[in-house]
Write a protein that holds these residues in place. Sequence first.
Motif, PDB file in Angstrom:
ATOM      1  N   ASP A 672     -12.587  -1.683  -0.677  1.00 46.08           N
ATOM      2  CA  ASP A 672     -12.770  -0.249  -1.203  1.00 46.08           C
ATOM      3  C   ASP A 672     -11.504   0.389  -1.618  1.00 46.08           C
ATOM      4  O   ASP A 672     -11.204   1.364  -2.601  1.00 46.08           O
ATOM      5  CB  ASP A 672     -13.588   0.618  -0.293  1.00 46.08           C
ATOM      6  CG  ASP A 672     -14.903   0.150  -0.578  1.00 46.08           C
ATOM      7  OD1 ASP A 672     -15.234  -0.860  -1.464  1.00 46.08           O
ATOM      8  OD2 ASP A 672     -15.808   0.571   0.279  1.00 46.08           O
ATOM      9  N   ARG A 673     -10.556   0.342  -0.541  1.00 45.38           N
ATOM     10  CA  ARG A 673      -9.062   0.865  -0.585  1.00 45.38           C
ATOM     11  C   ARG A 673      -8.324   0.519  -1.869  1.00 45.38           C
ATOM     12  O   ARG A 673      -7.755   1.255  -2.629  1.00 45.38           O
ATOM     13  CB  ARG A 673      -8.192   0.814   0.671  1.00 45.38           C
ATOM     14  CG  ARG A 673      -6.999   1.458   0.710  1.00 45.38           C
ATOM     15  CD  ARG A 673      -6.235   1.446   1.795  1.00 45.38           C
ATOM     16  NE  ARG A 673      -4.738   1.853   1.354  1.00 45.38           N
ATOM     17  CZ  ARG A 673      -4.222   3.098   1.391  1.00 45.38           C
ATOM     18  NH1 ARG A 673      -5.067   4.053   1.471  1.00 45.38           N
ATOM     19  NH2 ARG A 673      -3.227   3.279   0.938  1.00 45.38           N
ATOM     20  N   VAL A 674      -8.318  -0.809  -1.967  1.00 45.69           N
ATOM     21  CA  VAL A 674      -7.412  -1.247  -2.905  1.00 45.69           C
ATOM     22  C   VAL A 674      -7.780  -0.811  -4.380  1.00 45.69           C
ATOM     23  O   VAL A 674      -7.342  -0.653  -5.487  1.00 45.69           O
ATOM     24  CB  VAL A 674      -7.330  -2.826  -2.862  1.00 45.69           C
ATOM     25  CG1 VAL A 674      -8.496  -3.586  -3.325  1.00 45.69           C
ATOM     26  CG2 VAL A 674      -6.059  -3.221  -3.820  1.00 45.69           C
ATOM     27  N   ARG A 675      -9.496  -0.772  -4.479  1.00 43.48           N
ATOM     28  CA  ARG A 675     -10.001  -0.318  -5.672  1.00 43.48           C
ATOM     29  C   ARG A 675      -9.738   1.192  -6.042  1.00 43.48           C
ATOM     30  O   ARG A 675      -9.549   1.424  -7.190  1.00 43.48           O
ATOM     31  CB  ARG A 675     -11.419  -0.500  -5.621  1.00 43.48           C
ATOM     32  CG  ARG A 675     -12.181  -0.163  -7.049  1.00 43.48           C
ATOM     33  CD  ARG A 675     -13.786  -0.169  -6.684  1.00 43.48           C
ATOM     34  NE  ARG A 675     -14.141   0.647  -5.388  1.00 43.48           N
ATOM     35  CZ  ARG A 675     -15.232   0.726  -4.714  1.00 43.48           C
ATOM     36  NH1 ARG A 675     -16.287  -0.395  -5.100  1.00 43.48           N
ATOM     37  NH2 ARG A 675     -15.508   1.672  -3.839  1.00 43.48           N
ATOM     38  N   ASP A 676      -9.937   1.776  -4.891  1.00 44.11           N
ATOM     39  CA  ASP A 676     -10.076   3.423  -5.059  1.00 44.11           C
ATOM     40  C   ASP A 676      -8.576   4.117  -5.066  1.00 44.11           C
ATOM     41  O   ASP A 676      -8.561   5.261  -5.378  1.00 44.11           O
ATOM     42  CB  ASP A 676     -11.037   4.066  -4.081  1.00 44.11           C
ATOM     43  CG  ASP A 676     -12.485   3.439  -4.252  1.00 44.11           C
ATOM     44  OD1 ASP A 676     -12.804   3.115  -5.446  1.00 44.11           O
ATOM     45  OD2 ASP A 676     -13.109   3.678  -3.385  1.00 44.11           O
ATOM     46  N   VAL A 677      -7.691   3.292  -4.551  1.00 43.29           N
ATOM     47  CA  VAL A 677      -6.349   4.150  -4.160  1.00 43.29           C
ATOM     48  C   VAL A 677      -5.161   3.335  -4.769  1.00 43.29           C
ATOM     49  O   VAL A 677      -4.598   3.620  -5.676  1.00 43.29           O
ATOM     50  CB  VAL A 677      -6.159   4.308  -2.676  1.00 43.29           C
ATOM     51  CG1 VAL A 677      -4.845   4.958  -2.419  1.00 43.29           C
ATOM     52  CG2 VAL A 677      -7.443   5.214  -1.953  1.00 43.29           C
TER      53      VAL A 677
END
Length: 802
Positions: A672-677
């Motif tokens: 999720d972090r690599v996608r959203d941030v």
Amino acid sequence: MSQPPWIMPTGSTHQPDLKIYNSLTRSKVPLIPIEAEHIKWYSCGPTVYDDAHLGHARNYVTTDIIRRILRDYFHFKVRFVMNITDVDDKIILRARQRHLYDEYKKQHRYVDDQVRQDARQAWHYYVQKNLKRIGPKTLLTPETFGVIEETYGDILGGGSLEPGTKPGDEEAKIKMHVNTARTSARALLQDPKTLTPHEFYNRVSDPMCLVLDERFGKTIRGDDYDVFTKLTKEYENRFFEDMHDLNVLDPDDLVRVTEHGKEIADFVKKIVDKGLAYRTSDGSVYFDIKAFEAAGYPYARLEPWNRNNAELQADGEGALSQKDGSVKRSAADFALWKASKPGEPSWESEWGAGRPGWHIECSAMASGRLGEQMDIHSGGIDLAFPHHDNELAQSEAFWADGSHRQWVNYFLHMGHLSIQGSKMSKSLKNFTTIREALHVRKEWTARSLRIVFLLGNWKDGIEITDDMVTEGRNWEDRVDNFFFNAIENIKNAKATNQQKPALKNALEEAEEKVRLALLDSFNTPIAMSTISSLINTYNSARKSDLTPDDHRDVALFVTRLVNIFGLNGSEPADTEQVGWKGIDIPDAAKEYVFPLARMRDELRQAAIAKSITREKVQEIVSTSPGLEEPPSSGRPRPSFARALSDFSRGALEVASPAETSDLNKQILALCDRVRDVDLWHLNIYLEDRENAPALVRPVTEGLRAARREREEKMRQKEEAKKKREQEALERLQKAKLSPADMFRPPHSTEFSAWDADGLPTATKDGSPLTASRVKKLKKEWEAQRKAHDKYLATVQNGSAAQ
């Protein structure tokens, strides 16, 4: 001899069903070109004395849309001629003021006491001249500027000068003058050490320019053309930079007033020789409307109801024009050639030193390029009267040969873009410039602005609203998503021998609906709606039933239309390439982002299935390409490469033996972090899909807007939670108070006697309470008792639990 209000052109066309709204007839009529398949079109161009604003974008982008439809959809050969107005009253005034102010600043490089005194006097003069409610006896200074805001509080608050009417241009002009006075007053009151000379001069420019021009404007020589062309050349270049940024096609021919002085003078002379214009004692030449009508020609065909509108007539003549109406035979007569006064540019003519009138420039230059007749003449709706009506009259007077042939067959007038009920205007300063909107605020793109114009009818006005912006953004986002999915589906669809009839029929219906819409006076709102409906039909179709041709046919139809509408840069209408610009990630990112996406897909699917292990993580990461070490030169790796290495390193770290928490949960959080941030900040988004790899796509404005909306909802939710908690705390604090004490000091000082329960029996001065007052207080006391009992119970329960 009677003359019909409009003569229908005769001839033929290869598009017999095409009708356009013609301002001459105020109705939709068949488009019949003078020469079959060819269209001669003259468009009124800009007056170049300031940056173009979004109101200009409305005119020129909409004109460009119609031009592209005629050329690329209906396949007409269009010759498009546009003028540049580089001499008129506004240009003369602005250029002269700017020149004088530049000279003043050269003489006063530093803002000393003399400069501040000059600016203060100019400020006072500006206020007295433009804000008439401030009487001449009012002792007003920058220090007492608040008097202005109080005096015009009703207008600044959205009111109108005439009660019961809607505010418009006059109110907008007052707001402009108040804002100018405010800005200059603040500059005069600010500590001189905190403002650079450049900042100070900018903020007091309008009052200073006004005074300098009134004092020294007449000293400018008429043949000192550089004073005037320095301004116009700069803003002409900036105008075309803006048009290129908006993907507006260049004109086929560009004509400038300053390059056609002799032709314009000869044009005027021919009208005078025919007895349809006359010279006045001051050396000006005016068009003779009575003589024109006596010859059998109608005047004011576009807006006959305005022919006696003195305000519009005066505006058409210009702010620097002859104010003495006695030199004209009729008040409605308009200038073809203006005798130049001191401080105005001038050219020699047989009537003396002068300059062209505003209307004559278009007649002479359009006739010079397109001849005695043209198919289309276009411009903003505000040009219909008097500008275009006067153009018609003087041009038909010039070409008059006894046949009463009309000069223009079709007038197209674009609706305004307005703000708060008033059209955007340079003179009102109620506008956002195109370059500011595109490059500074970045609230629009060339595509998003064009979409908004396409969603409205070209001849109707548009007012910018939140709903309008949202509608345009949603349309763009819908097409973005369609192209992403269609391209992916074309790659992955299985080839079969037969297309699905349902989708094929929907496509054929859409093609016919768009055709009928564009035949109906370029009805782009219907065309845009049809595109949306077709996309909805495509999205609802079961993709496993569709062939590559099914996907490609629908995608090409949409692509070709957006290309025709100018939504895809310079891409041709007959393209075989699906999609529009902005749906692919940069080439420099692909070698890193696609491996990252594949690695993330494998890790994420295993974590969702709760089957992730440390060994599985290590296997997936170790086999992923693109993870080589940085080059030995020591140069930093591209940000996309760093994103890939950071993600793989993060996966290995959470899978290390030292970690004991839920590995599946940690891997999902990392995904999720690599996608959203991480990738989001690099303008790349991974769109997760069910039972399919994530779709790699650039971050679009639609995605940004959706995220902003989610963040705003979360912010509002958090604020609501805090508010509820604060209210609960306040209720708790209030409930602590015993009802026996609530009406006694220090909680209340209204009473002087109480009963055993603490209910008041007498007022502060000892008077007994009325029955109604006692009843009301008893009700409040009872409510407090219940709250206090509940509080005590909560406290006791809490103690028992402990």
